[in-house]
Design a protein around this motif. Structure first.
Motif, short mmCIF file in Angstrom:
data_model
loop_
_atom_site.label_atom_id
_atom_site.label_comp_id
_atom_site.label_asym_id
_atom_site.label_seq_id
_atom_site.Cartn_x
_atom_site.Cartn_y
_atom_site.Cartn_z
N THR A 172 -33.53 -24.70 -26.96
CA THR A 172 -34.89 -24.18 -26.92
C THR A 172 -35.80 -25.15 -26.16
OG1 THR A 172 -35.20 -25.05 -29.16
CG2 THR A 172 -34.74 -22.72 -28.96
N VAL A 206 -35.26 -24.49 -22.45
CA VAL A 206 -35.95 -23.27 -22.02
C VAL A 206 -37.42 -23.58 -21.74
CG1 VAL A 206 -36.81 -21.02 -22.78
CG2 VAL A 206 -34.42 -21.62 -23.16
N LYS A 266 -30.58 -14.54 -23.93
CA LYS A 266 -31.74 -13.91 -23.29
C LYS A 266 -32.94 -13.88 -24.23
CE LYS A 266 -33.52 -9.89 -20.97
NZ LYS A 266 -33.39 -8.51 -20.54
N ALA A 267 -32.66 -13.62 -25.51
CA ALA A 267 -33.75 -13.56 -26.49
C ALA A 267 -34.49 -14.88 -26.61
CB ALA A 267 -33.20 -13.14 -27.86
N LEU A 268 -33.82 -15.98 -26.30
CA LEU A 268 -34.46 -17.30 -26.35
C LEU A 268 -35.18 -17.65 -25.06
CD1 LEU A 268 -31.82 -19.57 -28.14
CD2 LEU A 268 -33.90 -18.60 -29.11
N GLU A 320 -39.05 -4.25 -20.49
CA GLU A 320 -39.48 -5.05 -19.35
C GLU A 320 -39.76 -4.18 -18.13
OE1 GLU A 320 -37.15 -9.20 -19.36
OE2 GLU A 320 -35.88 -7.52 -19.96
#
Lengths: 419, 419, 419
Positions: free
Chosen positions: A294, A297, A329-331, A357
């Motif tokens: 995280t 990211v 992808k969710a992160l 999106e």
């Protein structure tokens, strides 16, 4: 005593599209070629004539050459031969084959990099059709997939592959080695129009600076010499950089690394090495790397570059890969390395823009078009102002959606009428 | 009016191995000793003679001394007596007992620190047999476990314990107080060959620098004065530092703290104080401290030091402790504080290398041995190069595995034959 | 050609407490007022006379004014009229109404900010009774809730509201726009005793510095001119700042932002924009923002300011809001934005001190009182020393507990007797 015999390449029952060459320098007797090949009848003559041409190019007049061929293409034969020659004589010459027209293109900073396929840099059999799998990028790896004693010959093979292999539109990437060897690797890839260089175990901005400087120097020298066989001005073509974070120190410096150079366009995390550095076991839940992932990211997004997740090791388990991609992808990750072609479609589809999106991007583009038509200086969606990077991002989503057939190319016309 | 009566130490039904001393300075009448002790018959005379020796040492000729003894060893009696004396007279003298031979050793930067037992610095009863529990370290605590009004006497007791108590190989640690008092505490521990100083509530590199400087100064002065009763050159013996992160500010500065000095070898987190600083409740799931804990692991590893987890408060719940240790190790922590001896074996075994680590370490060591035998400059495991710190780490794992009887000391011989 | 007609404000069936004014400048003919209002009989005359007064104030002698009134209070009418005038003539004049006595107060750095109600800055109907809901703060928003073409008139309305609306003790906050417009917004709020300015999409300390400097300049100019209609020395009244972190770059710089100015008292995270910046979907589990949220808590606490959580969007789901608040408090957040008055009590109660905190605070205060009575220099709870910020924090908890009727104001007397 100077070494007079050398070997390069691979042979054996499981080797494809490669050859093993043994070269012995002689005092006299001219060139003797001993060729073993299943395709001898068809290609024997061209193999011999290429061999002679290359030996002549390097000024070798007397030698015995043993070639065990397993279907090597000319770029492979040439690489193996140059490798054995350079083990025996000291030369700066390079036997460069044509840079094919498909490999003269450049790529853009923000293009999608959902999937990129890792290929071992000394295994030509995997390179030839790699472009057919439609990955966003193909990585010729000089680092962990190449054994230490094969690293020198891999460089030459990768150099030739960059010039001769058709990548079918995939971004042409090379992963260099760590440290000083990595900097040396650059001389073998930069002059051959590589699109992106992966920097493994990156821990500091300092190393990025050294890579950047070395690339600058190589380009400068290159532009003074005869410019390949094309009018390709390398100074105008960017070589993008993708550092890979694989240690705790890399994580600590990740934000600085992400903005160490304008050519850094993405930053990846390598969890196998990262968990080893932490001394922990890599789990599927991934609690041990949640902080690092995280943080990377955020560091990447803060620097305006793409965060790329680690490869998924179990090439047999497509369901877990799919879940992994969704979670990734969710992160906020925007891509993942692949170690097998079959992983590519799962990863491509997983990172593709979703319904939400696409819908949002449509609204943004429509609002922008409308504002332009009305001559407004400010674009708003509802009460919220929209700035140009947001519009550019929406455009990229729409382009990818169209490419993935999730949207008709003429979608906008339908809306314009309603408007 | 100058104070003429003082008290130090502890007495009462639950007090063991301690004594309470009341000293009253007199104008005349010589030394009067009033001793209450269950072991008076056996030790009465030696208590009296030590008392007189110490009073003479400090130049006290007339005084009344009341001793309520609960089995105090000489180092405790001496500490209590020095404490009452220093409340009444101003002196730089220190009554130093012998530094026993077991306490003259030094430790190494990278030794394991899986468990370390906290002992209140003013409770001699817990100190005497603490070394028998085989913790990697024993902490004499001058901070939170000592009441404010007892802090001065605790310093002298801790000083004496460092010289006289046998730690049976455990690393000899002291937790100093916060701030300026902590810096003063150093004068009581540095000259007595402490191995490691814990720095509580550490929030800045600046404080580490001050500790480092104070230690340097104390060692320098010491080396000029009579060098204890041994030929121990303190300047050659490192005093390692372990800052404890207990606040949000400490977390923010953790990476800088971890590398503030070459003597920092580990960094711990203290969750009781940390959660209080955040104003949150400490839960067993630990979501409230997950960020801080994982960040500290990364900061420590990035600086090349050991990350150490917080103590587990419920000394009755061994199962939860075990789970806690597993979760802690899985995140990359390499040790945990103990507040009760019974926690030690659970923590020692929990952080011990597991099967996977031992197997990997064996492979690394074997690859290294093989490369050495073959005279290779580069060590590789498969295609992956292995550098020396990785080999050193593997060696530490193997040593600990052997010590824990998880591996035979001669394991390598079996493999060498197969090779 | 110079524009001669302008419009401002709102009208329509759902508009309350607002008016729409159309102003047309004339060459001659004096002032013509065309008023539509349901309350014409009652307030027609006062509307007309205020209109004429304002037109005169700005030196307008000939104009046609069309007013569609929906119950606008004088501060609204005045704002709308000034807005249309300033679209047509260039003037630095401001028609300032009285700063009511209730709005002359200042607030303190550490006061609780559990809940703060967002109000769109151009919707007077929501402003008038907002103070009755007992939020800790009320935000007049100039940013996302105001459409681009309404931003100029919103500034004037907000300015008037700061002077005329009774906030019933709530902290009087304004959210300015991003970038240069945000700096301009300050001229409309700083001279009118705003208590706190929210800085949206904050990404750098640099912007905080610019805000700080602009506030300083405005106050300085102000103190030279006639000081409002009160003897209010603005230079002595702090304007607190609350940056909102809404991007990855903001997260990366959050610690620096938190301590960029002594006037920063809180830092909020805005998850709608943050997840958009990351390109991820906001989920109720919130894994995608866990790193950012926990990092911001630590950054804020490390800087000694309040961490404030994002608003909860589903205004209909009170149960989820309650859970959300609990989870938020458990991580260390000290407040949350509200987008509907009904969210206020849930948030106020959720962040309120719980039993455990109240009990601990009582103990701290009692220990402090006791130490004071006994003339001790050091306060301890058990063996643990307590410093003054801890006592201050305990006092704030007790005050809030008393305010929320969780504790009797005279609780301490009961304990003192026992002591």
């Amino acid at each position: 005593m100077v070494q007079s015999i050398a070997i390069a390449g691979n042979s054996g029952p499981r080797v494809r599209s490669d050859c093993e060459i043994t070269l012995e320098m002689k005092e006299r007797g001219g060139i003797n070629i001993d060729l073993t090949s299943k395709v001898k009848t068809l290609y024997g003559e061209s193999i011999r004539s290429l061999t002679i041409e290359i030996l002549e190019f390097f000024g070798i007049k007397n030698a015995s050459v043993k070639i065990i061929d397993s279907g090597a293409l000319p770029f492979v034969l040439a690489a193996r031969l140059e490798s054995v020659i350079k083990q025996l004589i000291d030369t700066d010459l390079e036997y460069l084959q044509e840079l094919i027209i498909e490999n003269t293109g450049s790529t853009t900073r923000n293009r999608y990099r959902f999937s990129r396929l890792y290929l071992p840099g000394n295994t030509p059999g995997l390179m030839i059709n790699a472009g057919l799998h439609s990955a966003d990028g193909i990585i010729l790896d000089l680092e962990d997939s190449v054994a230490p004693e094969k690293k020198d010959e891999a460089r030459i093979l990768v150099r030739n592959a960059l010039r001769q292999v058709n990548y079918y539109g995939a971004e042409r990437m090379v992963r260099i080695n760590q440290g000083d060897r990595g900097l040396e690797d650059l001389r073998f890839v930069i002059p051959h129009n590589v699109n992106l260089v992966l920097i493994p175990k990156c821990e500091s901005t300092n190393y990025i600076k050294r890579v950047e400087e070395e690339i600058y120097n190589i380009k400068k020298e290159q532009s003074l010499s005869l410019n390949l066989n094309l009018n390709l001005n390398l100074n105008l073509i960017p070589v993008f950089l993708m550092p890979i974070i694989e240690t705790a120190l890399g994580v600590e410096n990740s934000f600085e690394i992400a903005r160490a150079s304008k050519d850094v366009v993405a930053m990846a995390i390598g969890l196998e090495d990262y968990t080893a550095d932490l001394g922990v076991q890599r789990t599927s839940e991934g609690k041990e790397s949640f902080y690092a992932r995280t943080r990377i990211v955020v560091a990447a997004k803060a620097a305006g570059i793409q965060p790329i997740d680690s490869v998924f090791s179990d090439v047999g388990d497509m369901d877990s890969l799919k879940q992994n991609v969704q979670a990734s992808k969710a992160l906020g990750f925007e891509g993942m390395g692949c170690i097998h072609p079959r992983q590519i479609p799962v990863i491509q589809n997983g990172f593709a823009p979703d319904e939400r999106e696409i819908e949002k991007s449509k609204k943004i583009i429509l609002a922008f078009e409308k504002a332009k038509r009305q001559g407004l200086g400010v674009v708003a969606l509802g009460t919220k102002m929209i700035d140009l990077p947001v519009v550019a991002h929406a455009n990229r989503i729409i382009e990818r959606a169209i490419r993935l057939k999730l949207l008709y190319p003429d979608w906008i016309d339908t809306f314009r009428e309603e408007d």
